[in-house]
Scaffold this motif. Structure first.
Motif, PDB file in Angstrom:
ATOM      1  N   MET A 111       0.829  -1.201   0.000  1.00  0.00           N
ATOM      2  CA  MET A 111       0.000   0.000   0.000  1.00  0.00           C
ATOM      3  C   MET A 111       0.861   1.247   0.000  1.00  0.00           C
ATOM      4  SD  MET A 111      -0.891   2.532   2.403  1.00  0.00           S
ATOM      5  CE  MET A 111      -0.810   1.773   4.019  1.00  0.00           C
ATOM      6  N   GLN A 112       1.886   1.263   0.839  1.00  0.00           N
ATOM      7  CA  GLN A 112       2.741   2.438   0.917  1.00  0.00           C
ATOM      8  C   GLN A 112       3.515   2.668  -0.379  1.00  0.00           C
ATOM      9  OE1 GLN A 112       5.052   2.060   4.565  1.00  0.00           O
ATOM     10  NE2 GLN A 112       3.456   3.093   5.713  1.00  0.00           N
ATOM     11  N   LYS A 113       3.903   1.594  -1.042  1.00  0.00           N
ATOM     12  CA  LYS A 113       4.567   1.720  -2.338  1.00  0.00           C
ATOM     13  C   LYS A 113       3.677   2.476  -3.328  1.00  0.00           C
ATOM     14  CE  LYS A 113       7.122   0.790  -6.004  1.00  0.00           C
ATOM     15  NZ  LYS A 113       8.404   1.485  -6.254  1.00  0.00           N
ATOM     16  N   ILE A 114       2.406   2.117  -3.355  1.00  0.00           N
ATOM     17  CA  ILE A 114       1.463   2.756  -4.275  1.00  0.00           C
ATOM     18  C   ILE A 114       1.253   4.223  -3.910  1.00  0.00           C
ATOM     19  CG2 ILE A 114      -0.928   2.710  -5.097  1.00  0.00           C
ATOM     20  CD1 ILE A 114      -0.826  -0.377  -4.530  1.00  0.00           C
ATOM     21  N   VAL A 115       1.092   4.491  -2.620  1.00  0.00           N
ATOM     22  CA  VAL A 115       0.848   5.857  -2.159  1.00  0.00           C
ATOM     23  C   VAL A 115       2.050   6.745  -2.452  1.00  0.00           C
ATOM     24  CG1 VAL A 115       0.498   7.301  -0.118  1.00  0.00           C
ATOM     25  CG2 VAL A 115      -0.817   5.185  -0.407  1.00  0.00           C
ATOM     26  N   ILE A 116       3.229   6.281  -2.114  1.00  0.00           N
ATOM     27  CA  ILE A 116       4.434   7.097  -2.293  1.00  0.00           C
ATOM     28  C   ILE A 116       4.683   7.386  -3.766  1.00  0.00           C
ATOM     29  CG2 ILE A 116       6.960   7.076  -2.057  1.00  0.00           C
ATOM     30  CD1 ILE A 116       6.518   5.595   0.620  1.00  0.00           C
ATOM     31  N   ASP A 117       4.368   6.423  -4.631  1.00  0.00           N
ATOM     32  CA  ASP A 117       4.589   6.636  -6.061  1.00  0.00           C
ATOM     33  C   ASP A 117       3.766   7.811  -6.582  1.00  0.00           C
ATOM     34  OD1 ASP A 117       5.976   5.178  -8.455  1.00  0.00           O
ATOM     35  OD2 ASP A 117       3.985   5.747  -9.187  1.00  0.00           O
ATOM     36  N   ARG A 118       2.600   8.031  -6.005  1.00  0.00           N
ATOM     37  CA  ARG A 118       1.744   9.117  -6.484  1.00  0.00           C
ATOM     38  C   ARG A 118       2.357  10.488  -6.207  1.00  0.00           C
ATOM     39  NH1 ARG A 118      -4.786  10.080  -6.310  1.00  0.00           N
ATOM     40  NH2 ARG A 118      -4.618   8.692  -8.103  1.00  0.00           N
ATOM     41  N   ILE A 119       3.183  10.610  -5.180  1.00  0.00           N
ATOM     42  CA  ILE A 119       3.740  11.925  -4.838  1.00  0.00           C
ATOM     43  C   ILE A 119       5.193  12.073  -5.295  1.00  0.00           C
ATOM     44  CG2 ILE A 119       2.155  12.287  -2.916  1.00  0.00           C
ATOM     45  CD1 ILE A 119       4.338  11.415  -1.004  1.00  0.00           C
ATOM     46  N   ARG A 120       5.685  11.121  -6.071  1.00  0.00           N
ATOM     47  CA  ARG A 120       7.029  11.281  -6.623  1.00  0.00           C
ATOM     48  C   ARG A 120       7.042  12.379  -7.680  1.00  0.00           C
ATOM     49  NH1 ARG A 120       9.711   5.298  -7.738  1.00  0.00           N
ATOM     50  NH2 ARG A 120      10.423   4.939  -5.598  1.00  0.00           N
ATOM     51  N   PRO A 121       8.188  13.030  -7.887  1.00  0.00           N
ATOM     52  CA  PRO A 121       8.261  14.066  -8.918  1.00  0.00           C
ATOM     53  C   PRO A 121       8.085  13.462 -10.310  1.00  0.00           C
ATOM     54  CG  PRO A 121      10.438  13.616  -8.001  1.00  0.00           C
ATOM     55  CD  PRO A 121       9.450  12.877  -7.151  1.00  0.00           C
ATOM     56  N   PRO A 122       7.658  14.269 -11.281  1.00  0.00           N
ATOM     57  CA  PRO A 122       7.467  13.776 -12.646  1.00  0.00           C
ATOM     58  C   PRO A 122       8.735  13.088 -13.163  1.00  0.00           C
ATOM     59  CG  PRO A 122       6.577  15.988 -12.434  1.00  0.00           C
ATOM     60  CD  PRO A 122       7.308  15.702 -11.157  1.00  0.00           C
ATOM     61  N   GLY A 123       8.549  11.952 -13.807  1.00  0.00           N
ATOM     62  CA  GLY A 123       9.666  11.202 -14.353  1.00  0.00           C
ATOM     63  C   GLY A 123      10.304  10.235 -13.386  1.00  0.00           C
ATOM     64  N   ASN A 125       8.447   8.137 -11.403  1.00  0.00           N
ATOM     65  CA  ASN A 125       7.475   7.103 -11.028  1.00  0.00           C
ATOM     66  C   ASN A 125       7.986   5.713 -11.390  1.00  0.00           C
ATOM     67  OD1 ASN A 125       5.650   9.665 -12.044  1.00  0.00           O
ATOM     68  ND2 ASN A 125       4.929   8.760 -10.150  1.00  0.00           N
ATOM     69  N   ASP A 126       7.377   4.734 -10.755  1.00  0.00           N
ATOM     70  CA  ASP A 126       7.783   3.338 -10.940  1.00  0.00           C
ATOM     71  C   ASP A 126       6.547   2.503 -11.301  1.00  0.00           C
ATOM     72  OD1 ASP A 126       8.930   0.835 -10.863  1.00  0.00           O
ATOM     73  OD2 ASP A 126       9.171   0.781  -8.673  1.00  0.00           O
ATOM     74  N   PRO A 127       6.081   2.581 -12.561  1.00  0.00           N
ATOM     75  CA  PRO A 127       4.859   1.855 -12.938  1.00  0.00           C
ATOM     76  C   PRO A 127       4.962   0.353 -12.703  1.00  0.00           C
ATOM     77  CG  PRO A 127       5.494   3.424 -14.648  1.00  0.00           C
ATOM     78  CD  PRO A 127       6.626   3.372 -13.675  1.00  0.00           C
ATOM     79  N   HIS A 128       6.114  -0.224 -12.987  1.00  0.00           N
ATOM     80  CA  HIS A 128       6.274  -1.660 -12.795  1.00  0.00           C
ATOM     81  C   HIS A 128       6.160  -2.009 -11.310  1.00  0.00           C
ATOM     82  CE1 HIS A 128       7.705  -5.762 -13.361  1.00  0.00           C
ATOM     83  NE2 HIS A 128       8.519  -5.561 -12.331  1.00  0.00           N
ATOM     84  N   GLY A 129       6.808  -1.220 -10.457  1.00  0.00           N
ATOM     85  CA  GLY A 129       6.745  -1.470  -9.020  1.00  0.00           C
ATOM     86  C   GLY A 129       5.339  -1.318  -8.472  1.00  0.00           C
ATOM     87  N   VAL A 130       4.595  -0.338  -8.983  1.00  0.00           N
ATOM     88  CA  VAL A 130       3.216  -0.138  -8.537  1.00  0.00           C
ATOM     89  C   VAL A 130       2.331  -1.293  -8.981  1.00  0.00           C
ATOM     90  CG1 VAL A 130       1.161   1.298  -8.867  1.00  0.00           C
ATOM     91  CG2 VAL A 130       3.371   2.367  -8.353  1.00  0.00           C
ATOM     92  N   ALA A 131       2.511  -1.748 -10.217  1.00  0.00           N
ATOM     93  CA  ALA A 131       1.734  -2.891 -10.701  1.00  0.00           C
ATOM     94  C   ALA A 131       2.017  -4.136  -9.861  1.00  0.00           C
ATOM     95  CB  ALA A 131       2.052  -3.158 -12.167  1.00  0.00           C
TER      96      ALA A 131
END
Length: 227
Positions: A111-123, A125-131
């Motif tokens: 859950m925290q992985k998904i939440v933190i990814d949303r507030i990362r700066p542009p460029g 992000n970790d789509p694979h990690g979120v998936a």
């Protein structure tokens, strides 16, 4: 007051300890830590350099105790009301330790992985990690669903340390990756947790901060301030 808990009212791992303290009716002083303020953050980092909350200070022993499960084990050794949250039978206690770790590692962390990814700066992000985190949550949901069929609480017959760990993990995970419609036992368990007075108290303390949650747009209206 002997016990001081350094926390943030929005932090899910802090909620785990707060729920247990409410259940045990142990009085404590809550100190909100603002990590954007170096002076505030120093209260934690001076004692636990990794800078993670919650952090417990026991004035009676002079000790600072980090990490949620260690905090609760420490308190259980010193307070009978907290010890009651840990099953007394050896096998059931081992099961409780397992499922406590399960909710921390396989629900809270994805859950925290998904939440933190949303507030990362542009460029960044970790789509694979979120998936991958979303898939991990779906696997965890399936395991909890199977376990909770014909159960009231996660381990044993009484509300326990595992349920303290389960609620904050499931509360935020459900927002970022909703429970499947087929998960009737999991959903019913979540509602039982939500009805627990200790949980309701901690949730009320967190509610004013929900506007800061990165997935506020996905939070059910019944939990938002003013609901």
């Amino acid at each position: 007051m002997s016990l001081t808990l350094y926390l943030h009212p929005l932090a899910s791992f802090c909620h785990k300890v707060m729920i247990a303290l409410e259940e045990a009716q142990l009085p404590y002083r809550a100190v909100t830590v603002d990590f954007a303020d170096p002076v505030s953050a120093k209260q934690v980092s001076d004692q636990w350099p990794v800078g993670k909350i919650p952090l417990l200070h026991d004035e009676a022993s002079g000790r600072h105790v980090p990490e949620t499960t260690i905090i609760l084990e420490y308190l259980a050794e010193r307070h009978a009301s907290m010890a009651r949250l840990w099953p007394s039978a050896e096998e059931t206690r081992l099961e409780a330790r397992l499922w406590d770790r399960f909710f921390d590692l396989y629900v809270q962390q994805p859950m925290q992985k998904i939440v933190i990814d949303r507030i990362r700066p542009p460029g960044a992000n970790d789509p694979h990690g979120v998936a991958e985190a979303r898939e991990n949550l779906r696997v965890a949901y399936a395991m909890i669903e199977e376990r909770m069929v014909d159960r009231v609480w996660a381990v044993g017959d009484e509300f326990s340390i595992v349920d303290c760990a389960a609620f904050p993990a499931l509360f935020f995970a459900r927002i970022v990756e909703p429970f499947p419609a087929s998960a009737a036992a999991l959903s019913a368990y979540f509602e039982r947790l939500l009805a627990r007075p200790s949980v309701a108290s901690v949730l009320a303390q967190a509610q004013p901060y929900f506007t800061m949650f990165p997935y506020r747009d996905a939070m059910p209206a019944r939990f938002l301030p003013g609901a």
